[in-house]
Scaffold this motif. Structure first.
Motif, mmCIF file in Angstrom:
data_model
loop_
_atom_site.group_PDB
_atom_site.id
_atom_site.type_symbol
_atom_site.label_atom_id
_atom_site.label_comp_id
_atom_site.label_asym_id
_atom_site.label_seq_id
_atom_site.Cartn_x
_atom_site.Cartn_y
_atom_site.Cartn_z
ATOM 1 N N ILE A 395 0.851 -1.197 0.000
ATOM 2 C CA ILE A 395 0.000 0.000 0.000
ATOM 3 C C ILE A 395 0.881 1.240 0.000
ATOM 4 C CG2 ILE A 395 -1.827 1.280 1.204
ATOM 5 C CD1 ILE A 395 -2.539 -1.291 2.671
ATOM 6 N N TYR A 397 0.226 5.392 -0.353
ATOM 7 C CA TYR A 397 -0.617 6.557 -0.577
ATOM 8 C C TYR A 397 0.272 7.761 -0.882
ATOM 9 C CZ TYR A 397 -5.481 5.302 0.144
ATOM 10 O OH TYR A 397 -6.751 4.823 -0.048
ATOM 11 N N LEU A 402 -4.020 10.864 0.563
ATOM 12 C CA LEU A 402 -4.270 10.835 2.000
ATOM 13 C C LEU A 402 -5.172 11.994 2.416
ATOM 14 C CD1 LEU A 402 -3.573 9.144 4.513
ATOM 15 C CD2 LEU A 402 -1.736 10.776 5.001
ATOM 16 N N ILE A 409 -11.211 8.471 7.063
ATOM 17 C CA ILE A 409 -10.453 7.616 7.987
ATOM 18 C C ILE A 409 -10.655 8.092 9.426
ATOM 19 C CG2 ILE A 409 -8.139 6.863 8.701
ATOM 20 C CD1 ILE A 409 -7.316 7.013 5.733
ATOM 21 N N ARG A 428 -0.729 14.329 9.487
ATOM 22 C CA ARG A 428 -0.115 14.382 8.159
ATOM 23 C C ARG A 428 -0.863 15.286 7.175
ATOM 24 N NH1 ARG A 428 1.423 8.998 9.850
ATOM 25 N NH2 ARG A 428 3.350 8.267 8.874
ATOM 26 N N ASP B 256 1.974 6.762 14.630
ATOM 27 C CA ASP B 256 1.821 5.419 14.055
ATOM 28 C C ASP B 256 2.123 4.341 15.105
ATOM 29 O OD1 ASP B 256 1.403 6.930 11.813
ATOM 30 O OD2 ASP B 256 3.059 6.099 10.649
ATOM 31 N N GLU B 331 5.898 -0.475 8.216
ATOM 32 C CA GLU B 331 5.890 0.832 7.547
ATOM 33 C C GLU B 331 7.309 1.185 7.133
ATOM 34 O OE1 GLU B 331 4.104 3.986 9.769
ATOM 35 O OE2 GLU B 331 2.172 2.975 10.015
ATOM 36 N N PHE B 351 3.488 -0.792 4.288
ATOM 37 C CA PHE B 351 2.966 0.566 4.085
ATOM 38 C C PHE B 351 4.132 1.423 3.630
ATOM 39 C CE2 PHE B 351 -1.196 -0.239 5.873
ATOM 40 C CZ PHE B 351 -0.956 -1.421 6.570
ATOM 41 N N ASN B 354 6.019 8.083 3.341
ATOM 42 C CA ASN B 354 5.636 8.907 4.483
ATOM 43 C C ASN B 354 4.145 9.217 4.562
ATOM 44 O OD1 ASN B 354 8.325 9.234 5.413
ATOM 45 N ND2 ASN B 354 8.679 10.687 3.744
ATOM 46 N N SER B 355 3.433 9.031 3.443
ATOM 47 C CA SER B 355 2.003 9.383 3.441
ATOM 48 C C SER B 355 1.106 8.162 3.578
ATOM 49 C CB SER B 355 1.659 10.137 2.149
ATOM 50 O OG SER B 355 2.363 11.354 2.112
ATOM 51 N N THR B 356 1.654 7.069 4.082
ATOM 52 C CA THR B 356 0.862 5.845 4.202
ATOM 53 C C THR B 356 0.874 5.316 5.624
ATOM 54 O OG1 THR B 356 1.743 5.349 1.977
ATOM 55 C CG2 THR B 356 0.317 3.687 2.992
ATOM 56 N N PRO B 357 0.239 6.040 6.564
ATOM 57 C CA PRO B 357 0.126 5.480 7.911
ATOM 58 C C PRO B 357 -0.682 4.185 7.836
ATOM 59 C CG PRO B 357 -1.379 7.319 7.627
ATOM 60 C CD PRO B 357 -0.497 7.299 6.413
ATOM 61 N N GLU B 358 -0.425 3.296 8.798
ATOM 62 C CA GLU B 358 -1.137 2.012 8.813
ATOM 63 C C GLU B 358 -2.646 2.210 8.775
ATOM 64 O OE1 GLU B 358 -0.297 -0.675 12.206
ATOM 65 O OE2 GLU B 358 -2.387 -1.216 11.845
ATOM 66 N N ALA B 359 -3.130 3.318 9.311
ATOM 67 C CA ALA B 359 -4.583 3.543 9.365
ATOM 68 C C ALA B 359 -5.224 3.523 7.981
ATOM 69 C CB ALA B 359 -4.889 4.868 10.076
ATOM 70 N N THR B 360 -4.450 3.867 6.936
ATOM 71 C CA THR B 360 -5.025 3.771 5.583
ATOM 72 C C THR B 360 -5.466 2.338 5.307
ATOM 73 O OG1 THR B 360 -2.812 3.403 4.670
ATOM 74 C CG2 THR B 360 -3.654 5.664 4.608
ATOM 75 N N GLY B 361 -4.583 1.407 5.610
ATOM 76 C CA GLY B 361 -4.878 -0.005 5.349
ATOM 77 C C GLY B 361 -5.842 -0.602 6.354
#
Lengths: 430, 430
Positions: A395, A397, A402, A409, A428, B256, B331, B351, B354-361
């Motif tokens: 994944i 983003y 985001l 989210i 972020r 995170d 991450e 993940f 830098n713009s893909t915190p786990e919360a996205t997934g």
């Protein structure tokens, strides 16, 4: 005598009884034994392994005698016939060709706002293959486990198999292993071997996945260590269900039923047919072929307890009964087998038409012969390359993506009462 | 205070300790309790189910009160905000879009001599989804289990979830279920619910596969019934491992880490970084963000026991440590994340950037958030459409093909001491 029944309700009851044949026994005492063995191997490693090998296999080894030597591996080639070597090589090649089809491949997709999603497939680091000893020491078992692991490109594959009463390992098994590319073999078996593979000992490396069939102790040990390692399945006794119509050859059908029954007194051999003549002919022919069968005693036991002929009105009814049983092996010896396949919901492998006895698939057609038993075909499949692989989700983003998803989210995270989930996005994007 | 270490050997020891955090406890007493519960539900069905629901959930029901009614399902929509409904719908749509990629498809290939080989994929008949209650009653859990089952076209999907202290079920959970297309929901939980799904009761249908997370009793029950039904995995406490370099933002990294720790006192939150400044900044920032954290007590516990910062010399070293841990969530907050991915062998989900915190997934990127924990990423993968499907191998030989292979099969069958296997081919080809 193979029993014939023709009432649907009785057929359902009998199929349920046969399907449950492996569940009657109280396994708790055996679980306790297995727990003790596996725990001791986990705690004391080689010491426990050697003790149990002495106790159960009657072989006194030192730790450095556990590994099969290069000399033994070489010698195995001299101990089997050239014909058998060729046959193993043909089987190995054909199994490999099939397993190379549709190997899981990594992929990514690019969505809007520079989002990247995908899956990355990798093999496990280490696989451990269990190969039974004694009566069920089969080179075909080796190939069906080793070839998919090799195709998956598992870097480190090891095999365990118990020594025979003479301390030796079946040379055909050693040759099959080498033909499949495996040379690290340890002469240990039983629950203790499974414990060694799951936790590692001074001699035997810890693996990530354990595959291969075994007796009830091996199966219970695999279930016990599942979670610490992956396993292929919990194998029960083997079974065939044959759907045949009036054009089937009773001699062939009878041989196919016996080919299952000869494995094990717990094996199941079931014929469902629309033709009551065929039913009687097969019944007669089974008795004939059994008369001089080299494994008569055990085969007769299986036929007596878990053999059955059901006469039905229609092929649709046959398919429904088959779905109820969810057989490991299903043979369709009928005029238009492909027409019926749509109605088959659960079967480990389907052998289609009169020229496809199960033995083709047992040895060399290509598909794996390690199949779900005891109704597990309702949810499980053949062992395969996938058994030795796993994937990581990918994944990525972008900051734009985001931002777009930020409030969605945060709403979900707040609804779940997870403030840092929300913050990780908020910080972020604010 | 989140601990910082910088010695490789200590890091390995600590990562092993954290990875094993779920194995310290002696589970045998709990296994005995679970065995009793599951056995009783198997034997007495609804009666046991109602007794255990009274005992553990403090709710007195009759059997016909177990099923959530249409009125309750409708009412749930009134009990959540419009924003939450939209968020659930967005997540549902995005999860479905991802899971529709690369669904297993049936295939056949035609070889020489009219041999047909292939695989036929079918969904399971029935799936049972377990959704925890209480603190961990999450609509996202519903979506991540229900959507893949729907995409697999499972004809019959049911959900179980324990009632809350007020006898109610979280309305967001009920809405998520309906948005994913599930309306058959029973208010039962714990090992008793797993037993009901595995064996069926008068009220709850027996299923083929059970998925979904739960507490240790649920997990042990799933392990116990595995074999009778399929299961997705044995879920342990959650974990994140973050690899970050000097360009990472310490505020984001800290959020995170806390987003993992806030789940559960047993959750693990690990940072591996090449930058000792970042290490200290993250350490400071974690304390700051914890100060007013609404779930401070449990989050602090997780950070204290299973939180860790490791400072390493290189990203290669970071990747090796990560492979040792085989994290559920990984991450990569580094300048060139795709360069490091090749070195990552085991991770449930990665993940990237830098713009893909786990919360996205966790919520809506699309890939499943049900991932292998406790090092299971060494051999296992995310829950997926495959979890609800299985295949039958397809084999069709022609008489020509069987003749060509006849002697090879007979040689192998004879080597294995299985005469009827040999006969089944010989009779057809002589």
């Amino acid at each position: 005598m193979l029993r014939i029944i023709d009432r649907q309700t009785e057929a359902q009851t009998e199929l349920k009884r046969i399907g449950d044949r492996n569940n009657g026994e109280d396994i708790q005492p055996k679980e306790a034994i297995v727990r003790e063995i596996v725990t001791k191997v986990k705690q004391t490693g080689d010491r426990a392994l050697l003790e149990y090998t002495e106790k159960f296999d009657r072989q006194v080894y030192t730790a450095d005698q556990l590994k099969v030597t290069g000399a033994e591996l070489d010698a195995a080639y001299q101990q089997i016939s050239k014909d058998l070597l060729s046959a193993i090589q043909v089987a190995c090649q054909k199994i490999e060709a099939f397993h190379r089809q549709r190997i899981p491949k990594s992929w990514v997709q690019f969505d809007e706002d520079e989002v990247v999603l995908g899956k990355r497939y990798t093999p496990v680091d280490r696989a451990g293959l269990y190969v039974p000893g004694g009566r069920a020491s089969y080179p075909s078992t080796v190939l069906m486990n080793a070839v998919p692991a090799k195709v998956a490109q598992v870097p480190h594959i090891i095999m365990v198999t118990p020594p025979g009463q003479d301390g030796k390992i079946n040379p055909a098994v050693l040759v099959a292993a080498q033909e499949a590319g495996i040379e690290e073999i340890y002469r240990v078996g039983g629950a203790q071997a499974v414990g060694a593979l799951a936790y590692g000992t001074e001699t035997i490396p810890k693996v990530d996945v354990i595959t291969g069939p075994g007796n009830i102790y091996v199966t219970l040990a695999k279930k016990m260590v599942y979670g610490t390692v992956g396993i292929d399945s919990l194998a029960g006794p083997s079974e065939v269900l044959i759907i045949a119509d009036e054009q089937a050859n009773p001699i062939h059908v009878a041989a196919d039923l016996l080919a299952q029954a000869e494995h094990d007194p717990m094996a199941a051999a079931i014929l469902i047919t629309t033709d009551s003549n065929l039913a009687r002919q097969v019944q007669h022919e089974v008795s004939q072929q059994l008369a001089h069968h080299p494994r008569k005693v055990l085969t007769e036991k299986a036929i007596a307890h878990y053999g059955l002929i059901v006469v039905v009105e229609s092929l649709a009814e046959a398919a429904e009964l088959s779905n109820l049983f969810a057989p490991e092996h299903l043979e369709l010896e009928i005029a238009d087998p492909w027409d019926l396949i749509e109605q088959i919901r659960h079967a480990g492998a389907i052998f289609i038409g009169n020229s496809t006895p199960e033995a083709t698939g047992d040895y060399l057609a290509g598909p794996n012969h390690t199949l779900p038993t005891s109704g597990a075909a309702r949810y499980a499949s053949a062992l395969g390359v996938e058994t030795f692989m796993k994937h990581s989700s990918l994944i990525q983003y972008s900051s734009t993506a985001l931002k777009k998803m930020s409030s969605t989210i945060q709403i979900l995270a707040q609804a779940e009462g997870l403030p840092s989930h929300s913050d990780s996005v908020k910080f972020r994007t604010e």
